[in-house]
Design an enzyme around this catalytic site. Structure first.
Site, PDB file in Angstrom:
ATOM      1  CE  LYS A   7      -2.622   3.262   1.035  1.00  0.00           C
ATOM      2  NZ  LYS A   7      -2.450   4.444   2.231  1.00  0.00           N
ATOM      3  N   GLY A  10      -0.660   7.590   0.531  1.00  0.00           N
ATOM      4  CA  GLY A  10      -0.402   9.016  -0.150  1.00  0.00           C
ATOM      5  C   GLY A  10       0.682  10.447   0.497  1.00  0.00           C
ATOM      6  N   GLY A  40      -4.096  10.626  -0.131  1.00  0.00           N
ATOM      7  CA  GLY A  40      -5.018  12.130   0.693  1.00  0.00           C
ATOM      8  C   GLY A  40      -4.851  12.878   0.566  1.00  0.00           C
ATOM      9  CG  ASP A 159      -4.826   2.762   5.205  1.00  0.00           C
ATOM     10  OD1 ASP A 159      -3.423   2.192   4.188  1.00  0.00           O
ATOM     11  OD2 ASP A 159      -4.754   3.392   5.395  1.00  0.00           O
ATOM     12  CE  LYS A 217      -1.724   4.072   7.412  1.00  0.00           C
ATOM     13  NZ  LYS A 217      -1.697   3.703   5.793  1.00  0.00           N
TER      14      LYS A 217
HETATM   15  N1  LIG Z   1      -0.287   5.924  17.124  1.00  0.00           N
HETATM   16  C1  LIG Z   1      -0.154   6.728  15.835  1.00  0.00           C
HETATM   17  N2  LIG Z   1       1.518   6.431  15.322  1.00  0.00           N
HETATM   18  C2  LIG Z   1       1.943   6.725  14.508  1.00  0.00           C
HETATM   19  N3  LIG Z   1       0.960   8.108  13.195  1.00  0.00           N
HETATM   20  C3  LIG Z   1      -0.452   7.656  14.445  1.00  0.00           C
HETATM   21  C4  LIG Z   1      -0.765   6.999  15.348  1.00  0.00           C
HETATM   22  N4  LIG Z   1      -1.533   7.960  15.326  1.00  0.00           N
HETATM   23  C5  LIG Z   1      -2.607   8.799  14.213  1.00  0.00           C
HETATM   24  N5  LIG Z   1      -1.091   8.653  13.180  1.00  0.00           N
HETATM   25  C6  LIG Z   1      -1.251   9.519  12.235  1.00  0.00           C
HETATM   26  O1  LIG Z   1      -1.748   8.182  11.233  1.00  0.00           O
HETATM   27  C7  LIG Z   1      -0.942   9.349  10.337  1.00  0.00           C
HETATM   28  C8  LIG Z   1      -0.945   8.667   9.207  1.00  0.00           C
HETATM   29  O2  LIG Z   1      -2.592   7.697   8.364  1.00  0.00           O
HETATM   30  P1  LIG Z   1      -2.219   9.223   6.879  1.00  0.00           P
HETATM   31  O3  LIG Z   1      -4.039   8.604   6.355  1.00  0.00           O
HETATM   32  O4  LIG Z   1      -2.374  10.095   7.168  1.00  0.00           O
HETATM   33  O5  LIG Z   1      -0.976   8.652   5.929  1.00  0.00           O
HETATM   34  P2  LIG Z   1      -1.367   7.690   4.554  1.00  0.00           P
HETATM   35  O6  LIG Z   1      -2.658   6.731   4.604  1.00  0.00           O
HETATM   36  O7  LIG Z   1      -0.763   6.557   4.196  1.00  0.00           O
HETATM   37  O8  LIG Z   1      -1.569   7.883   3.098  1.00  0.00           O
HETATM   38  P3  LIG Z   1      -3.176   7.983   2.633  1.00  0.00           P
HETATM   39  O9  LIG Z   1      -4.627   7.852   3.642  1.00  0.00           O
HETATM   40  O10 LIG Z   1      -3.100   8.748   1.750  1.00  0.00           O
HETATM   41  O11 LIG Z   1      -2.761   6.727   1.519  1.00  0.00           O
HETATM   42  C9  LIG Z   1       0.244   9.259  11.012  1.00  0.00           C
HETATM   43  O12 LIG Z   1       0.785  10.824   9.747  1.00  0.00           O
HETATM   44  C10 LIG Z   1       0.034  10.264  12.061  1.00  0.00           C
HETATM   45  O13 LIG Z   1      -0.285  11.865  11.707  1.00  0.00           O
HETATM   46 MG   LIG Z   2      -4.719   6.558   5.251  1.00  0.00          MG
END
Ligand SMILES: Nc1ncnc2c1ncn2[C@@H]1O[C@H](COP(=O)(O)OP(=O)(O)OP(=O)(O)O)[C@@H](O)[C@H]1O
Ligand SMILES: [Mg+2]
Length: 267
Positions: A7, A10, A40, A159, A217
């Site tokens: 995955k 974004g 995202g 995810d 996630k």
């Molecule tokens: N306990 C935690 N540990 C780590 N990150 C966390 C936690 N709780 C919340 N987060 C947040 O989750 C974010 C990751 O999810 P996000 O959806 O923003 O990114 P992504 O899934 O990689 O991108 P996209 O949704 O665009 O594919 C991190 O940047 C952080 O701010």
């Molecule tokens: Mg995300």
């Protein structure tokens, strides 16, 4: 030959060079690779340009009809094809499809009240198109959109979409590459917890340690390992050699362990 579902968050944005190199490397060794991407930040940027708000509930984007148009254009149009071009530049025969193609992802509304609008959860994965492409030596790059029984397109958290495909393909590894080092115990942590059991993941979501985008996630990782994937890893997609680390020793980011609770995360 192992099957690897990656995955591509974004959130990795312009820092995905190493991840793309890693994906190309593994595809070159003949492993079966499927890439699923988010988008995202780019979706939110386009919404802002149109004066539309970006609203999230527990990490999922509230998707009304106008937002859905933008989601579809950005994911299946821009982001997916950009990843395809980047992989092709590294010698990979990448093909961009969306979960709508060949009924790959059949969806139902995320919740019965449809409080998130056109957000879908995956009802069924028809992975035949992935098998066809993989067998012919192509690397599928999947945009997380699906269709419901009425032919309506639905936005699926990437995810969640990737987790469903990982389970359907019985992936050896489901790797969620994002913009943090893994699941952290507090906002001030510098390190990820090496291992998270299902029980602890649910506990940390309930207590708010895990919030926002980390909620879908972790839930997707849990569902994938419970439904057929061998292991799930939440890793930093901006770091070099991340897939190699997962496949050679697995001590990277946060590993989500399945069914049995190993009590603790001091792996
Ligand atoms: N306990 C935690 N540990 C780590 N990150 C966390 C936690 N709780 C919340 N987060 C947040 O989750 C974010 C990751 O999810 P996000 O959806 O923003 O990114 P992504 O899934 O990689 O991108 P996209 O949704 O665009 O594919 C991190 O940047 C952080 O701010
Ligand atoms: Mg995300």
């Amino acid at each position: 030959m192992s099957t690897l579902v990656v995955k591509y968050g974004g959130s990795v944005r312009d820092e995905g060079r190493y991840l793309e190199e890693d994906i190309a490397h593994f595809a070159g060794t003949g492993q079966r690779l499927v890439v699923v991407h988010g988008g995202g930040p780019e979706i939110s940027r386009h919404l802002a340009r149109l004066g539309l708000p970006a609203q999230f509930v527990a990490g999922q984007r509230v998707t009304d009809a106008e937002t859905l148009d933008v989601v579809e254009m950005v994911l299946a149009g821009r982001v997916g094809k950009r990843i395809v071009r980047a992989l092709q530049a590294r010698g990979v025969r990448a093909v961009g499809i969306s979960g709508e193609d060949a009924m790959l992802l059949r969806t139902v509304p995320f919740d019965t009240q449809e409080s998130l609008g056109f957000v879908g959860q995956v009802e069924r994965v028809d992975s035949r198109i992935l098998e066809v492409l993989l067998a012919a030596g192509y690397l599928p790059v999947v945009a997380p959109l699906g269709v419901d029984a009425n032919g309506q397109v639905r936005n699926i958290n990437a995810d969640v979409a990737a987790g469903a495909m990982s389970a359907a393909l019985c992936a050896d590894a489901f790797v969620l590459a994002t913009d943090v080092v893994g699941v952290m115990e507090s906002a001030t942590s510098l390190h990820a917890v090496p291992e998270l059991s299902v029980a602890q993941a649910l506990d940390w979501i309930a207590s708010g340690i895990i919030s926002g985008g980390m909620v879908p996630k972790v839930m997707a990782a849990v569902a994938a390992v419970q439904q057929g994937a061998r292991a799930a890893y939440i890793v930093d997609g901006r770091q070099a050699g991340i897939l190699d680390a997962v496949m050679t020793h697995g001590r990277v980011g946060t590993r989500i362990t399945g069914g049995e609770d190993r009590g603790g995360h001091d792996g």
